[in-house]
Design an enzyme around this catalytic site. Sequence first.
Site, PDB file in Angstrom:
ATOM      1  N   ASP A  61       0.811  -1.225   0.000  1.00 37.05           N
ATOM      2  CA  ASP A  61       0.000   0.000   0.000  1.00 37.05           C
ATOM      3  C   ASP A  61       0.846   1.277   0.000  1.00 37.05           C
ATOM      4  O   ASP A  61       0.325   2.368   0.251  1.00 37.05           O
ATOM      5  CB  ASP A  61      -0.919   0.012   1.232  1.00 37.05           C
ATOM      6  CG  ASP A  61      -1.960  -1.091   1.159  1.00 37.05           C
ATOM      7  OD1 ASP A  61      -2.803  -1.036   0.256  1.00 37.05           O
ATOM      8  OD2 ASP A  61      -1.913  -2.018   1.982  1.00 37.05           O
ATOM      9  N   GLU A  66      -0.247   9.573   1.229  1.00 35.25           N
ATOM     10  CA  GLU A  66      -0.930  10.548   2.083  1.00 35.25           C
ATOM     11  C   GLU A  66      -1.103  10.026   3.509  1.00 35.25           C
ATOM     12  O   GLU A  66      -1.150  10.812   4.467  1.00 35.25           O
ATOM     13  CB  GLU A  66      -2.310  10.878   1.516  1.00 35.25           C
ATOM     14  CG  GLU A  66      -3.039  11.916   2.341  1.00 35.25           C
ATOM     15  CD  GLU A  66      -4.455  12.149   1.881  1.00 35.25           C
ATOM     16  OE1 GLU A  66      -4.771  13.284   1.531  1.00 35.25           O
ATOM     17  OE2 GLU A  66      -5.254  11.183   1.855  1.00 35.25           O
ATOM     18  N   ASP A  67      -1.185   8.702   3.636  1.00 35.22           N
ATOM     19  CA  ASP A  67      -1.465   8.137   4.958  1.00 35.22           C
ATOM     20  C   ASP A  67      -0.287   8.208   5.924  1.00 35.22           C
ATOM     21  O   ASP A  67      -0.472   8.024   7.122  1.00 35.22           O
ATOM     22  CB  ASP A  67      -1.923   6.676   4.813  1.00 35.22           C
ATOM     23  CG  ASP A  67      -3.305   6.607   4.204  1.00 35.22           C
ATOM     24  OD1 ASP A  67      -4.133   7.475   4.516  1.00 35.22           O
ATOM     25  OD2 ASP A  67      -3.551   5.686   3.400  1.00 35.22           O
ATOM     26  N   ARG A  86       0.974  -1.957   7.121  1.00 32.33           N
ATOM     27  CA  ARG A  86       1.508  -0.668   6.659  1.00 32.33           C
ATOM     28  C   ARG A  86       2.508  -0.077   7.648  1.00 32.33           C
ATOM     29  O   ARG A  86       3.137   0.934   7.346  1.00 32.33           O
ATOM     30  CB  ARG A  86       0.358   0.319   6.392  1.00 32.33           C
ATOM     31  CG  ARG A  86      -0.643  -0.210   5.373  1.00 32.33           C
ATOM     32  CD  ARG A  86      -1.521   0.880   4.807  1.00 32.33           C
ATOM     33  NE  ARG A  86      -0.719   1.870   4.107  1.00 32.33           N
ATOM     34  CZ  ARG A  86      -1.214   2.950   3.509  1.00 32.33           C
ATOM     35  NH1 ARG A  86      -2.521   3.157   3.530  1.00 32.33           N
ATOM     36  NH2 ARG A  86      -0.431   3.806   2.894  1.00 32.33           N
ATOM     37  N   ARG A 132      -8.197   3.044  11.789  1.00 32.25           N
ATOM     38  CA  ARG A 132      -6.765   3.284  11.567  1.00 32.25           C
ATOM     39  C   ARG A 132      -6.178   4.367  12.486  1.00 32.25           C
ATOM     40  O   ARG A 132      -4.984   4.383  12.753  1.00 32.25           O
ATOM     41  CB  ARG A 132      -6.534   3.717  10.117  1.00 32.25           C
ATOM     42  CG  ARG A 132      -7.072   2.752   9.068  1.00 32.25           C
ATOM     43  CD  ARG A 132      -6.247   1.489   9.011  1.00 32.25           C
ATOM     44  NE  ARG A 132      -6.702   0.603   7.958  1.00 32.25           N
ATOM     45  CZ  ARG A 132      -6.325   0.710   6.677  1.00 32.25           C
ATOM     46  NH1 ARG A 132      -5.510   1.658   6.311  1.00 32.25           N
ATOM     47  NH2 ARG A 132      -6.779  -0.158   5.803  1.00 32.25           N
ATOM     48  N   HIS A 162     -11.653   5.934   5.977  1.00 29.72           N
ATOM     49  CA  HIS A 162     -10.959   7.139   6.434  1.00 29.72           C
ATOM     50  C   HIS A 162     -11.924   8.320   6.394  1.00 29.72           C
ATOM     51  O   HIS A 162     -12.919   8.292   5.667  1.00 29.72           O
ATOM     52  CB  HIS A 162      -9.784   7.478   5.489  1.00 29.72           C
ATOM     53  CG  HIS A 162      -8.562   6.631   5.675  1.00 29.72           C
ATOM     54  ND1 HIS A 162      -7.878   6.070   4.618  1.00 29.72           N
ATOM     55  CD2 HIS A 162      -7.862   6.280   6.791  1.00 29.72           C
ATOM     56  CE1 HIS A 162      -6.823   5.405   5.074  1.00 29.72           C
ATOM     57  NE2 HIS A 162      -6.792   5.515   6.383  1.00 29.72           N
ATOM     58  N   CYS A 249      -5.292   9.894  -1.409  1.00 32.10           N
ATOM     59  CA  CYS A 249      -4.234   9.126  -0.731  1.00 32.10           C
ATOM     60  C   CYS A 249      -3.035   8.857  -1.620  1.00 32.10           C
ATOM     61  O   CYS A 249      -1.985   8.442  -1.134  1.00 32.10           O
ATOM     62  CB  CYS A 249      -4.775   7.859  -0.074  1.00 32.10           C
ATOM     63  SG  CYS A 249      -5.649   6.778  -1.157  1.00 32.10           S
TER      64      CYS A 249
HETATM   65  N1  GLY Z   1      -5.141  -0.173   0.622  1.00 35.89           N
HETATM   66  C1  GLY Z   1      -5.054   1.089   1.275  1.00 35.89           C
HETATM   67  C2  GLY Z   1      -5.440   0.961   2.704  1.00 35.89           C
HETATM   68  O1  GLY Z   1      -6.421   0.320   2.993  1.00 35.89           O
HETATM   69  O2  GLY Z   1      -4.761   1.453   3.562  1.00 35.89           O
END
Ligand code: GLY
Length: 254
Positions: A61, A66-67, A86, A132, A162, A249
């Site tokens: 990912d 952006e995350d 991640r 998240r 998100h 993102c």
């Molecule tokens: N595939 C992007 C996420 O779910 O973080």
Amino acid sequence: MFKNAIVRRPGHSLVNGITSAPELGKPDYGLAIKQHDAYIAALKSCGVEVTVLETDERFPDSCFVEDVAVCTKKFAMIAKPGASSRRGEEKEIIEVIKKFYNNLEYIKEPGTLEGGDVMMVGDHFYIGLSKRTNREGAEQLIEVLEKYGMSGSIVEISEMLHLKSGLAYLEDDVLLVTGEFINILEFKKFNKIMIDEEEIYSANCIRVNDYVLVPAGYPKTKEKIKAAGFKVIVVDTSEYRKVNGGLSCLSLRF
Ligand code: GLY
């Protein structure tokens, strides 16, 4: 005005990205690359300089940069992904962020925060509490925002992945809004453009300088944004949608 954007090329491992919509199938990597090229071209046509980072196959990912950071006018916050697969992506963004920012801050455990949960409206930042981003992470960001003379507030999320899966601030007091966010009190003051339930994915648009980037395939959303007086650039993100990805993102903009 945004002067810069950072993107990361997707790796072949994109096909193993986290998804909440397996029925859409796996991304076609060749098409994903073409769409990434078009996305970069769209950002450039909005007048931003785009820094393109190399693929990182370890993290499926990792093109969703952006995350892993929140870029403000005064500092950049290195995030802490809430998704375990991640975790570690955030370390890989630090070096490039340092080229642009003197002030770096870090979300610390047990806080988690993903940039997709942070929506900037001038000097105020709305922070979604999602699967998240936890309260500890959100409160750390608010504390740092206040240190730099800005502010933040928390929005509870029950359905969306998100915050920016269902909201996009287009500047000039205009907010794209859908689903669970339509009736939230905090957003009452904005001029809202409601996104139809069947076009829900297209709530994830981005304003970049004089343009709004809108995902391909959502004619109602496109027309509503145009009717509100914005210039629109359509970008196809079909392969990223298959792994929960969208226009916002795929880049950091600052
Ligand atoms: N595939 C992007 C996420 O779910 O973080």
